[in-house]
Design a protein around this motif. Structure first.
Motif, PDB file in Angstrom:
ATOM      1  N   ASP A 117     -43.513 -37.183 -11.606  1.00  0.00           N
ATOM      2  CA  ASP A 117     -43.108 -37.245 -13.112  1.00  0.00           C
ATOM      3  C   ASP A 117     -43.241 -38.639 -13.419  1.00  0.00           C
ATOM      4  O   ASP A 117     -43.492 -39.229 -14.478  1.00  0.00           O
ATOM      5  CB  ASP A 117     -41.676 -36.716 -13.520  1.00  0.00           C
ATOM      6  N   ARG A 124     -44.436 -40.831 -23.789  1.00  0.00           N
ATOM      7  CA  ARG A 124     -43.855 -40.281 -22.691  1.00  0.00           C
ATOM      8  C   ARG A 124     -43.831 -38.606 -23.146  1.00  0.00           C
ATOM      9  O   ARG A 124     -44.194 -37.695 -22.224  1.00  0.00           O
ATOM     10  CB  ARG A 124     -42.511 -40.691 -22.294  1.00  0.00           C
ATOM     11  N   GLU A 125     -43.623 -38.197 -24.173  1.00  0.00           N
ATOM     12  CA  GLU A 125     -43.233 -36.915 -24.994  1.00  0.00           C
ATOM     13  C   GLU A 125     -44.824 -36.119 -24.774  1.00  0.00           C
ATOM     14  O   GLU A 125     -44.741 -35.039 -24.636  1.00  0.00           O
ATOM     15  CB  GLU A 125     -42.816 -36.891 -26.284  1.00  0.00           C
ATOM     16  N   ALA A 146     -46.401 -35.734 -22.375  1.00  0.00           N
ATOM     17  CA  ALA A 146     -46.454 -35.048 -21.020  1.00  0.00           C
ATOM     18  C   ALA A 146     -46.070 -33.377 -21.475  1.00  0.00           C
ATOM     19  O   ALA A 146     -46.786 -32.593 -20.614  1.00  0.00           O
ATOM     20  CB  ALA A 146     -45.441 -35.445 -20.088  1.00  0.00           C
ATOM     21  N   ALA A 171     -45.691 -40.576 -15.923  1.00  0.00           N
ATOM     22  CA  ALA A 171     -45.221 -41.392 -17.103  1.00  0.00           C
ATOM     23  C   ALA A 171     -45.667 -42.848 -17.237  1.00  0.00           C
ATOM     24  O   ALA A 171     -46.299 -43.223 -18.153  1.00  0.00           O
ATOM     25  CB  ALA A 171     -43.770 -41.418 -16.790  1.00  0.00           C
ATOM     26  N   GLU A 172     -46.207 -43.376 -15.902  1.00  0.00           N
ATOM     27  CA  GLU A 172     -46.706 -44.552 -15.588  1.00  0.00           C
ATOM     28  C   GLU A 172     -48.190 -44.611 -16.291  1.00  0.00           C
ATOM     29  O   GLU A 172     -48.653 -45.486 -16.945  1.00  0.00           O
ATOM     30  CB  GLU A 172     -46.711 -45.187 -14.182  1.00  0.00           C
ATOM     31  N   SER A 210     -48.251 -44.379 -20.136  1.00  0.00           N
ATOM     32  CA  SER A 210     -48.111 -45.499 -20.528  1.00  0.00           C
ATOM     33  C   SER A 210     -49.062 -46.475 -20.341  1.00  0.00           C
ATOM     34  O   SER A 210     -49.350 -47.123 -21.446  1.00  0.00           O
ATOM     35  CB  SER A 210     -46.674 -46.006 -19.996  1.00  0.00           C
TER      36      SER A 210
END
Ligand SMILES: Nc1ncnc2c1ncn2[C@@H]1O[C@H](COP(=O)(O)OP(=O)(O)OP(=O)(O)O)[C@@H](O)[C@H]1O
Ligand SMILES: [Mg+2]
Length: 250
Positions: A118, A132-133, A135, A122-123, A126
């Motif tokens: 996760d 992030r949402e 995902a 996220a990285e 970004s």
């Protein structure tokens, strides 16, 4: 030492005529390489060879000086982790049934990279400027440019040394293209890029070196600056004449 070397590489699909013939090229870390040619010239086939998806009919391909050997599993793990790709069509390259988190995490799973999935996803999201949402959503909820960002996030999540990009902006409108070029430019601080396109103007924005491919042969290669300012081969001259916008190399 170069990342990948192709020496006298020829390739034919099945028993057909060669679609690549006598290709010599070298990919150096930190030097983005642009491969330019018209439709059918063999650009995608070169990327398939560079990814190890197909084997040359003759000639040699090496990674960090060692021949690529599909039978050597530990070598192939290192190689696959080092070399990732973004494909031509942002509409067909993402599995519509998978959430973005699973699409982006795919290289971590298939390469069995032990990491916090996760956090890595996220990285990567970004890094390509997606929230992030994203995902938890599905590909159909995104535009073409956003899908291409998702495909780029998937390509960089394993922190590869080399990212191969096949016509990544051709399906996008001009404004979106410019944003993807800016994103690739930022990424190329840490990763070497090989960009394939029929658009010499696009690759010249990001690549120090160019290879000009005509019907499976390299007709010209060298520093982008030299080729753009003084193209030697008539085919390159034609490609340049048919390009509406070029960066300013003055
Ligand atoms: N799977 C395949 N089986 C047989 N021939 C193929 C296959 N894929 C490509 N070819 C042929 O190989 C040649 C080179 O194709 P390739 O897809 O590498 O060109 P390209 O430069 O990427 O073209 P485009 O700009 O249209 O994507 C073409 O003549 C094509 O018809
Ligand atoms: Mg192609």
């Amino acid at each position: 030492m170069s990342l990948i070397d192709l020496t006298a590489v020829s390739f034919a699909y099945g028993r057909g005529r060669p679609v690549l013939d006598g290709i010599d090229l070298r990919i150096e870390a930190g030097h983005n390489l642009g491969i330019v040619g018209e439709s059918g010239s063999g650009k995608t086939t070169i990327l398939r060879l560079l990814l190890g998806l197909v084997r040359p009919s003759s000639g040699d391909i090496s990674f960090r000086g060692a021949p690529i050997d599909p039978g050597d599993r530990s070598f192939m793990r290192v190689f696959r982790r080092a070399v990732q790709a973004v494909f031509q069509d942002p509409y067909s390259s993402l599995d519509p049934r998978q959430k973005i988190v699973d699409i982006v995490a795919e290289p971590l799973r298939s390469l069995k990279i032990a990491t916090d999935v996760d956090a890595a996803v996220a990285e990567a999201l970004s890094a390509v400027d997606l929230p992030r949402e994203a995902a938890g959503r599905y590909p159909h909820e995104f535009s073409g440019g956003q899908r291409q960002r998702i495909a780029i996030a998937r390509a960089i999540v394993s922190q590869p040394e080399l990212v191969l990009a096949d016509e990544v902006v051709s399906a996008l409108d001009l404004t979106t293209r410019i944003r993807i070029v800016e994103l690739l430019n930022v990424l190329s601080a840490n990763t070497t890029l090989v960009l394939v396109s029929h658009d010499i103007g696009f690759v010249a924005l990001l690549c120090q070196d160019l290879v000009i491919l005509e019907k499976g042969h390299i007709v010209e290669q060298g520093p982008a600056r030299d080729i753009l300012s003084a193209p030697k081969h008539p085919y390159t001259q034609r490609l340049l004449e048919s390009t509406p916008r070029l960066p300013d190399f003055a």
